[in-house]
Scaffold this motif. Structure first.
Motif, short mmCIF file in Angstrom:
data_model
loop_
_atom_site.label_atom_id
_atom_site.label_comp_id
_atom_site.label_asym_id
_atom_site.label_seq_id
_atom_site.Cartn_x
_atom_site.Cartn_y
_atom_site.Cartn_z
N GLY A 1 -6.19 12.50 23.61
CA GLY A 1 -4.64 12.73 23.79
C GLY A 1 -3.94 12.97 22.49
O GLY A 1 -2.75 12.86 22.56
N VAL A 2 -4.63 13.27 21.43
CA VAL A 2 -3.93 13.80 20.30
C VAL A 2 -3.74 15.30 20.54
O VAL A 2 -4.42 16.42 20.92
N THR A 3 -2.45 15.64 20.00
CA THR A 3 -1.83 17.13 20.14
C THR A 3 -1.33 17.53 18.80
O THR A 3 -1.10 16.72 18.14
N PRO A 4 -1.40 18.73 18.83
CA PRO A 4 -0.93 19.34 17.40
C PRO A 4 0.45 18.93 17.20
O PRO A 4 1.05 18.66 15.93
N GLN A 5 1.35 18.50 18.32
CA GLN A 5 2.91 18.23 18.01
C GLN A 5 2.73 16.81 17.60
O GLN A 5 3.65 16.62 16.93
N LEU A 6 1.82 15.85 17.90
CA LEU A 6 1.85 14.57 17.40
C LEU A 6 1.39 14.79 16.14
O LEU A 6 2.07 13.67 15.37
N LEU A 7 0.60 15.48 15.63
CA LEU A 7 0.12 15.33 14.14
C LEU A 7 1.30 16.02 13.20
O LEU A 7 1.74 15.56 12.15
N GLU A 8 1.97 16.90 13.92
CA GLU A 8 3.31 17.58 13.02
C GLU A 8 4.05 16.34 13.09
O GLU A 8 4.93 16.43 11.98
N GLU A 9 4.38 15.67 13.93
CA GLU A 9 5.55 14.89 14.06
C GLU A 9 5.33 13.39 13.28
O GLU A 9 6.40 13.07 12.48
N TYR A 10 4.25 12.86 13.37
CA TYR A 10 3.80 11.63 12.60
C TYR A 10 3.05 11.91 11.48
O TYR A 10 3.10 10.40 10.91
N ALA A 11 2.24 12.65 11.24
CA ALA A 11 1.47 12.57 10.05
C ALA A 11 2.12 13.14 8.67
O ALA A 11 2.40 14.26 8.58
N HIS A 12 2.32 12.14 7.66
CA HIS A 12 2.68 12.62 6.44
C HIS A 12 1.66 13.69 5.88
O HIS A 12 1.83 14.63 5.23
N PHE B 1 0.76 -1.19 -0.16
CA PHE B 1 0.07 0.10 -0.06
C PHE B 1 0.92 1.18 0.06
O PHE B 1 1.65 1.22 0.70
N ASP B 2 0.36 2.29 -0.82
CA ASP B 2 1.10 3.41 -0.78
C ASP B 2 1.07 4.33 0.41
O ASP B 2 2.03 5.02 0.85
N GLU B 3 -0.20 4.21 0.96
CA GLU B 3 -0.27 4.99 2.10
C GLU B 3 -1.41 4.36 3.11
O GLU B 3 -2.19 3.56 2.60
N ILE B 4 -1.30 4.43 4.27
CA ILE B 4 -2.07 4.22 5.56
C ILE B 4 -2.85 5.27 6.09
O ILE B 4 -2.05 6.20 6.82
N VAL B 5 -4.03 5.30 5.97
CA VAL B 5 -4.59 6.51 6.96
C VAL B 5 -5.45 5.76 8.25
O VAL B 5 -5.94 4.98 8.19
N LEU B 6 -4.78 6.35 9.29
CA LEU B 6 -5.57 5.81 10.65
C LEU B 6 -6.60 6.72 11.10
O LEU B 6 -6.43 7.86 11.19
N GLU B 7 -7.40 5.74 11.58
CA GLU B 7 -8.76 6.58 12.12
C GLU B 7 -9.05 6.07 13.40
O GLU B 7 -8.70 4.82 13.71
N GLU B 8 -9.50 6.87 14.41
CA GLU B 8 -9.65 6.28 15.65
C GLU B 8 -8.49 5.69 16.37
O GLU B 8 -8.37 4.77 17.16
N PHE B 9 -7.31 6.55 16.19
CA PHE B 9 -5.93 6.14 16.85
C PHE B 9 -5.62 6.51 17.93
O PHE B 9 -4.55 6.41 18.49
N TYR B 10 -7.01 7.15 18.71
CA TYR B 10 -6.64 7.81 19.91
C TYR B 10 -7.84 7.13 20.92
O TYR B 10 -8.52 6.31 20.41
#
Length: 371
Positions: free
Chosen positions: A307-318, A238-247
């Protein structure tokens, strides 16, 4: 004088009110039993999605419901014509209809359509450049057969031949995205109670606003299981995996969740980050991109339960997948307001074509080819 023939058989009295009421009670009991049997039978065909609950009957029952044989293979989804595709919100906040050949337009098909060879024609019909496949749904069911022990114990595995078929498809030129619902999982908690979020007042599994169970993100075994599933998908190409309800859950009666090791708000962010670290490590060897889907309230800072923060999104989300809901501020402005860099290049706008179809589509930003 002897009895006449009319007297043979004795006296037959009229039915009393008691007899009639007894008959009605028996008839009602039979009806109730039949209705309950039907409800229990059809329960397994209830499908929970972002749009609510819908009934997906098996092909032989669809024949009776529609009075004719459905076209296509069993399990295929009838998609709208290209002109029926819904409006897609642009970064500026306005809405306009996408060009038919918009690069990066992605639509959802089913794993069955990939396996039976009809996916290519469907994508051409919809003039889409990318494909989204729901590989783990909110019920916890998988679109392939996983080697993970929890999947086998919970009976959530898909067809055994799906892995090989998906690997062949992913070796082609179509950009393909695996959609994975992580901790909202209605099946695994039923078979593995210790892995579930629980009600505070009893020993039952907690359920959210959709009536669905959740595995606890605090459980190391749960995080490892979902990360391993993502690793298997990455290995399929798979080229990409999108996670939902990962929190942790953000909907439903959160105050009724039992506190303790499985639900300690002070540990939420650390546990979500541990999970994202595991997933990233599992998919990186295959070059699979990891994206995250969040809601408006998370980006606005209006919820603190996930538990999600903008810092986590910045760090882990392509890329960051956000619902195109037509509200203001627009999703692009939400990213900027949260301090998330990348702008349009990291934003994926999610939209649904029509309320009466299961179509899920998105606009994927185009990328410059790597040198």
């Amino acid at each position: 004088m002897g009895r006449t023939n009319r007297d043979v058989g004795g006296y037959r009295g009229r039915r009393t009110i008691t007899d009639i009421l007894r008959f009605i009670a028996i008839a009602l009991a039979v009806v109730v039993v039949l209705v309950l049997a039907g409800v229990f039978y059809l329960q397994k065909y209830l499908v929970y999605s972002d749009d609510g609950v819908r009934l997906e009957l098996p092909p032989f029952l669809e024949l009776f419901r529609h009075g004719e044989e459905p076209e296509g293979s069993a399990g295929s989804v009838t998609l709208p014509d290209p002109e029926d595709i819904s409006l897609i919100e642009q970064p500026g906040g306005s809405q306009s209809e996408p060009e038919p050949q918009s690069a990066g337009a992605a639509v959802t098909l089913t794993v069955e359509e990939v396996l039976n060879g009809s996916a290519s024609a469907r994508l051409e019909e919809l003039q889409a450049e990318a494909l989204v496949l729901e590989m783990k749904d909110q019920m916890g069911r998988l679109g392939w057969s996983s080697a993970e022990r929890i999947a086998g114990q919970s009976g959530v595995n898909g067809p055994a031949e799906a892995g090989e078929g998906l690997s062949r498809w992913n070796g082609g030129e179509v950009y393909t995205i695996a959609r994975v619902h992580c901790f909202r999982d209605d099946t695994v908690p039923y078979y593995r109670n210790p892995l579930a979020l629980r009600w505070a007042g009893n020993d039952w599994n907690w359920r959210d606003e959709l009536g669905l169970r959740w595995t606890s993100p605090a459980q190391e075994e749960v995080r490892a299981y979902n990360a391993a599933l993502c690793g298997e998908l990455a290995a399929m190409g798979f080229d990409e995996i999108v996670l939902e309800e990962f929190y942790f859950p953000i909907g439903g009666k959160l105050d009724t969740i039992r506190r303790g090791e499985s639900y300690n708000p002070s540990q939420f962010t650390a546990q979500v980050e541990d999970f994202l670290t595991r997933v990233r490590a599992a998919v990186e060897p295959y070059g699979t991109k990891l994206s995250l889907r969040v809601g408006r309230s998370t980006l606005e800072g209006g919820e603190t339960a996930s538990g999600v923060t903008p810092q986590l999104l910045e760090e882990y989300a392509h890329r960051i997948w956000v619902e195109a809901d037509g509200q203001t501020p627009a999703p692009l402005d939400l990213l900027e307001g949260a301090g998330i860099t990348g702008g349009e290049d990291r934003l994926v706008l999610v939209t649904h074509a029509r309320e009466d179809t299961p179509l899920f589509q998105a606009v994927i930003p185009s990328e410059e080819p790597e040198n």
